[in-house]
Design a protein around this motif. Structure first.
Motif, short mmCIF file in Angstrom:
data_model
loop_
_atom_site.label_atom_id
_atom_site.label_comp_id
_atom_site.label_asym_id
_atom_site.label_seq_id
_atom_site.Cartn_x
_atom_site.Cartn_y
_atom_site.Cartn_z
N VAL A 29 0.84 -1.19 0.00
CA VAL A 29 0.00 0.00 0.00
C VAL A 29 0.88 1.25 0.00
N LYS A 41 -1.40 -4.57 2.69
CA LYS A 41 -2.79 -4.97 2.88
C LYS A 41 -2.79 -6.48 2.86
N CYS A 55 -9.62 -6.83 4.98
CA CYS A 55 -8.17 -6.92 4.98
C CYS A 55 -7.61 -6.20 6.21
N LEU A 57 -4.47 -3.87 7.55
CA LEU A 57 -3.32 -3.06 7.14
C LEU A 57 -2.22 -3.31 8.14
#
Length: 186
Positions: A29, A41, A55, A57
């Motif tokens: 990302v 992600k 998802c 992070l």
């Protein structure tokens, strides 16, 4: 891992093995070589299947990675839109608001005041402004002083309101505020 970390492009699929033995894989990302941080992600451990939309992070410190592998390289797009400009006035306003809120929370605390008295203090500061409201020590208890004219003594009920100034209208107004606040608390 070499001392020079590979550069990643946004959208690439990367697999990392940390020095703690944890294996992480996901889509890049963001990446910053200066601080050796990679944001990925990663698929969530809950749910699953082909319809997985949740998802996590994850931020990875590349200095703590033993092995890094680029599984699928994403080619940089030529027509990538630049990110939206940062709204500095909005950030300053949020910072000012957060600072004022924290200051009020710190000022409203007094070790000899009940939680109800501290909440009433915060409400009165919002109504009259910060410099107009102060704590006034009275032995083991504290009172709320409003504009040096009205004092609300513990337990901070309407019968504990005393006015010392020349304007009884202020005391009546404060009495209405305290009645309304007390009725909402019960």
């Amino acid at each position: 891992m070499s001392s020079l970390a590979p550069c990643f492009t946004v959208g690439s699929i990367v697999r990392c093995k940390t020095c703690f033995g944890e294996n992480l894989s996901g889509e890049v990302v963001a990446f910053d070589l200066g601080v050796k941080m990679l944001m990925m992600k990663c698929p969530s451990s809950k749910g699953g299947g082909d319809e997985q939309t949740i998802c996590n992070l994850t931020i990875v410190n590349l200095a703590l990675c033993v092995d890094i592998e680029i599984v699928k390289e994403m080619q940089p797009l030529d027509d990538v839109q630049p990110p939206e400009p940062i709204n500095i006035p909005l950030i300053r306003e949020r910072f000012r608001y957060a600072t004022e809120h924290r200051t009020l929370s710190c000022r409203s605390y007094h070790p000899n005041a009940s939680p109800f008295g501290q909440a009433l203090f915060r409400l009165l500061v919002k109504r009259f402004g910060d410099p107009a409201i102060n704590w006034q020590s009275q032995g083991d208890h504290v009172a709320i002083n409003i504009l040096h004219q009205v004092v609300i003594e513990a337990p901070y009920a309407t019968e504990n309101i005393r006015y010392q100034g020349w304007d009884p209208k202020l005391a009546i107004y404060v009495q209405g505020i305290v009645e309304d606040f007390r009725s909402k608390q019960i």
